[in-house]
Design a protein around this motif. Structure first.
Motif, PDB file in Angstrom:
ATOM      1  N   GLN A   1       0.845  -1.203   0.000  1.00 52.22           N
ATOM      2  CA  GLN A   1       0.000   0.000   0.000  1.00 52.22           C
ATOM      3  C   GLN A   1       0.877   1.249   0.000  1.00 52.22           C
ATOM      4  O   GLN A   1       0.601   2.207  -0.705  1.00 52.22           O
ATOM      5  CB  GLN A   1      -0.919   0.002   1.218  1.00 52.22           C
TER       6      GLN A   1
ATOM      7  N   LEU B   1      -7.214   2.888  -3.594  1.00 51.48           N
ATOM      8  CA  LEU B   1      -7.306   1.470  -3.257  1.00 51.48           C
ATOM      9  C   LEU B   1      -6.813   1.233  -1.826  1.00 51.48           C
ATOM     10  O   LEU B   1      -5.757   1.711  -1.441  1.00 51.48           O
ATOM     11  CB  LEU B   1      -6.444   0.678  -4.238  1.00 51.48           C
ATOM     12  N   ILE B   2      -7.578   0.514  -1.028  1.00 45.23           N
ATOM     13  CA  ILE B   2      -7.196   0.189   0.350  1.00 45.23           C
ATOM     14  C   ILE B   2      -6.954  -1.318   0.413  1.00 45.23           C
ATOM     15  O   ILE B   2      -7.867  -2.109   0.642  1.00 45.23           O
ATOM     16  CB  ILE B   2      -8.290   0.621   1.351  1.00 45.23           C
ATOM     17  N   LEU B   3      -5.702  -1.728   0.184  1.00 44.34           N
ATOM     18  CA  LEU B   3      -5.350  -3.145   0.111  1.00 44.34           C
ATOM     19  C   LEU B   3      -5.610  -3.929   1.396  1.00 44.34           C
ATOM     20  O   LEU B   3      -6.126  -5.045   1.333  1.00 44.34           O
ATOM     21  CB  LEU B   3      -3.868  -3.299  -0.277  1.00 44.34           C
TER      22      LEU B   3
ATOM     23  N   MET C   1      -7.827  -3.981   3.425  1.00 43.20           N
ATOM     24  CA  MET C   1      -9.233  -4.222   3.727  1.00 43.20           C
ATOM     25  C   MET C   1      -9.580  -5.706   3.596  1.00 43.20           C
ATOM     26  O   MET C   1     -10.516  -6.183   4.233  1.00 43.20           O
ATOM     27  CB  MET C   1     -10.129  -3.379   2.805  1.00 43.20           C
TER      28      MET C   1
ATOM     29  N   GLY D   1     -16.029  -5.163   0.942  1.00 44.78           N
ATOM     30  CA  GLY D   1     -14.860  -4.306   0.761  1.00 44.78           C
ATOM     31  C   GLY D   1     -15.245  -2.856   0.545  1.00 44.78           C
ATOM     32  O   GLY D   1     -14.627  -1.940   1.097  1.00 44.78           O
TER      33      GLY D   1
ATOM     34  N   ALA E   1     -14.418   0.172   3.122  1.00 42.92           N
ATOM     35  CA  ALA E   1     -13.667   1.359   2.694  1.00 42.92           C
ATOM     36  C   ALA E   1     -14.402   2.636   3.082  1.00 42.92           C
ATOM     37  O   ALA E   1     -13.781   3.592   3.568  1.00 42.92           O
ATOM     38  CB  ALA E   1     -13.440   1.318   1.185  1.00 42.92           C
TER      39      ALA E   1
ATOM     40  N   SER F   1     -12.751   5.148  -3.842  1.00 39.50           N
ATOM     41  CA  SER F   1     -12.150   4.223  -2.876  1.00 39.50           C
ATOM     42  C   SER F   1     -13.041   3.006  -2.662  1.00 39.50           C
ATOM     43  O   SER F   1     -12.551   1.874  -2.583  1.00 39.50           O
ATOM     44  CB  SER F   1     -11.893   4.920  -1.543  1.00 39.50           C
TER      45      SER F   1
ATOM     46  N   THR G   1     -11.594  -0.561  -3.871  1.00 40.08           N
ATOM     47  CA  THR G   1     -11.411  -1.504  -2.771  1.00 40.08           C
ATOM     48  C   THR G   1     -12.390  -2.668  -2.904  1.00 40.08           C
ATOM     49  O   THR G   1     -12.029  -3.821  -2.650  1.00 40.08           O
ATOM     50  CB  THR G   1     -11.572  -0.796  -1.423  1.00 40.08           C
TER      51      THR G   1
ATOM     52  N   TRP H   1     -11.022  -4.963  -5.529  1.00 37.86           N
ATOM     53  CA  TRP H   1      -9.888  -5.708  -4.985  1.00 37.86           C
ATOM     54  C   TRP H   1     -10.378  -6.858  -4.104  1.00 37.86           C
ATOM     55  O   TRP H   1      -9.942  -7.992  -4.243  1.00 37.86           O
ATOM     56  CB  TRP H   1      -8.967  -4.765  -4.222  1.00 37.86           C
ATOM     57  N   CYS H   2     -11.283  -6.562  -3.198  1.00 37.25           N
ATOM     58  CA  CYS H   2     -11.801  -7.602  -2.298  1.00 37.25           C
ATOM     59  C   CYS H   2     -12.596  -8.652  -3.078  1.00 37.25           C
ATOM     60  O   CYS H   2     -12.526  -9.847  -2.769  1.00 37.25           O
ATOM     61  CB  CYS H   2     -12.657  -6.983  -1.196  1.00 37.25           C
TER      62      CYS H   2
END
Length: 173
Positions: A23, A38-40, A42, A109, A113, A141, A145, A148-149
């Motif tokens: 991150q 992006l909040i990895l 999470m 996710g 976020a 975000s 996020t 990503w999730c």
């Protein structure tokens, strides 16, 4: 506690540290601007909420939030509050949602976020440290996020390790 449990927790902690470091790397100059949304880490909150196995995960979320503050925040504390709030809210949401599909991972996710960003801004406001906040930042975000999730949930649903082991067994015959 069994040695396997300690080993498992150490692996999860090491992977959480890796996601925090990645991150941090994604926020370096020269990286695409959307990486900042992006909040990895999470995925660790979502996995704990959807797995419903770890009872002490809110303490882990607090540590994750404090590490977040150490790497990204102007003061230590608001991140711990925000990540713990996200953990508790996703735990509550997981108790009423039966779905554990990749789509649920994406939705959790996105919700996580939003909770992290909103609560962190609220915690920083009395200190006069809350920077500019916009709905578009919050939206991007949540989207990135959530994607990503959802991707991580899809990889877990595919269970590539099981398929790889089956391939290895067939190859040995």
């Amino acid at each position: 506690m069994s040695p396997g449990g300690i080993e498992s927790r150490a692996k999860i902690a090491a992977l959480a540290v890796v996601t925090l470091v990645v991150q941090r790397v994604l926020g370096l100059p020269g990286m695409p601007a959307w990486f900042g949304h992006l909040i990895l880490p999470m995925i660790w909150i979502v996995a704990a909420a959807l797995g419903r196995k770890e009872r002490h995960w809110p303490y882990g979320a607090l540590l994750l939030g404090l590490a977040w503050d150490l790497l990204f925040g102007p003061v230590i504390g608001p991140g711990g509050i925000a990540w713990t709030a996200a953990c508790l809210s996703l735990y509550g949401l997981a108790s009423v949602v039966a779905d554990r599909s990749p789509l649920a991972w994406a939705a959790f996710g996105a919700v996580g976020a939003v909770v992290v960003i909103f609560v962190q801004r609220l915690a920083l406001a009395p200190l006069g440290l809350a920077n500019y906040f916009s709905i578009s930042q919050l939206m991007w975000s949540a989207i990135f996020t959530g994607l990503w999730c959802g991707f991580v949930g899809m990889v877990l649903a595919l269970d590539l390790g099981k398929h790889w082991r089956a391939y290895q067994v067939r190859k040995l015959r």
